[in-house]
Enzyme design. Structure first.
Site, PDB file in Angstrom:
ATOM      1  N   CYS A  76       0.833  -1.208   0.000  1.00 49.36           N
ATOM      2  CA  CYS A  76       0.000   0.000   0.000  1.00 49.36           C
ATOM      3  C   CYS A  76       0.871   1.264   0.000  1.00 49.36           C
ATOM      4  O   CYS A  76       1.527   1.561  -0.989  1.00 49.36           O
ATOM      5  CB  CYS A  76      -0.993  -0.021   1.161  1.00 49.36           C
ATOM      6  SG  CYS A  76      -2.299   1.224   1.002  1.00 49.36           S
ATOM      7  N   HIS A 181      -3.921  -4.844  -0.060  1.00 54.51           N
ATOM      8  CA  HIS A 181      -3.529  -5.371   1.247  1.00 54.51           C
ATOM      9  C   HIS A 181      -3.645  -6.894   1.243  1.00 54.51           C
ATOM     10  O   HIS A 181      -4.736  -7.425   1.479  1.00 54.51           O
ATOM     11  CB  HIS A 181      -4.430  -4.788   2.345  1.00 54.51           C
ATOM     12  CG  HIS A 181      -4.168  -3.351   2.628  1.00 54.51           C
ATOM     13  ND1 HIS A 181      -3.196  -2.933   3.517  1.00 54.51           N
ATOM     14  CD2 HIS A 181      -4.724  -2.228   2.115  1.00 54.51           C
ATOM     15  CE1 HIS A 181      -3.178  -1.611   3.547  1.00 54.51           C
ATOM     16  NE2 HIS A 181      -4.094  -1.162   2.713  1.00 54.51           N
ATOM     17  N   GLU A 183      -2.710  -8.917   3.470  1.00 54.71           N
ATOM     18  CA  GLU A 183      -3.059  -9.369   4.823  1.00 54.71           C
ATOM     19  C   GLU A 183      -4.555  -9.259   5.109  1.00 54.71           C
ATOM     20  O   GLU A 183      -5.039  -9.803   6.098  1.00 54.71           O
ATOM     21  CB  GLU A 183      -2.253  -8.590   5.867  1.00 54.71           C
ATOM     22  CG  GLU A 183      -2.697  -7.165   6.131  1.00 54.71           C
ATOM     23  CD  GLU A 183      -2.250  -6.145   5.093  1.00 54.71           C
ATOM     24  OE1 GLU A 183      -2.524  -4.952   5.313  1.00 54.71           O
ATOM     25  OE2 GLU A 183      -1.640  -6.538   4.078  1.00 54.71           O
TER      26      GLU A 183
END
Length: 202
Positions: A76, A181, A183
């Site tokens: 990001c 992202h 994650e």
């Protein structure tokens, strides 16, 4: 050991939890020697470009990051800071990728524009071409939250469309970066992190 770069950016805990789920030993640090000794480095972040670069320069971490030889993954804001310059507060960045980071155009007043800024939510990847995406196919959904984007480049290893095509992921030598992202992107994002942890392993 995987080092996660400590600087004034958010969303660090989500990255650490994702690495823990994968069984990876990780440390959150802004110590130059720890970063240099790590097997790989993750440079995550949700935040603002100019204050992030100020933190890095104040501690000499800008030069440390540029000098790293092991696999490095920007996430990001990390991707944007790897670029040459960001329109966010007119910020000179790390210059690992010779690209400009631009702001998505805001909807014009009085015009019914379906695009919202920031670009927030799930979107698809296409043109995948990197070991980072082993086991994934074009059309995979990833989770995005951003108002700025890296312009399209031949160094793109994945692209996304949001009113225009832009670089959703980049690679130069040992430096990898993703705008989304992983994650927060479910099993497909977890696979990307696993692939990163395996890059360079024999």
């Amino acid at each position: 050991m995987t080092a996660v770069v400590k600087y004034n950016a958010g969303n660090i805990q989500s990255v650490l939890f994702a690495l823990e789920r994968l069984g990876a030993e990780a440390v959150w640090t802004d110590d130059p020697e720890t970063l240099r000794r790590a097997d790989r480095v993750i440079f995550p972040g949700v935040g603002e470009a100019s204050s992030a670069m100020h933190y890095l320069r104040e501690r000499g971490l800008d030069d440390v990051i540029r000098s790293l030889q092991q696999p490095v993954l920007g996430i990001c804001l990390g991707l944007q800071l790897f670029c040459r310059h960001s329109e966010e507060q007119n910020t000179d960045c790390l210059g690992i990728f010779d690209l400009a980071v631009r702001c998505f155009p805001a909807p014009a007043a009085g015009i019914d524009n379906p695009l919202k800024v920031p670009h927030m939510g799930w979107n698809t990847l296409r043109d995948l071409r990197s070991p980072l995406f082993n086991g994934l196919e074009d059309g995979e959904y990833m989770y995005f939250v951003h108002s700025y984007f890296a312009e399209y480049s031949p160094q793109a290893i994945a692209t996304t469309d949001y009113g225009l095509a832009y670089s959703a992921a980049l690679q130069r030598d040992n430096f990898y970066a993703v705008q989304f992202h992983p994650e927060k992107s479910g099993p497909a994002g977890q696979r990307i992190l696993q692939n990163f942890l395996e890059i360079g392993n024999k």
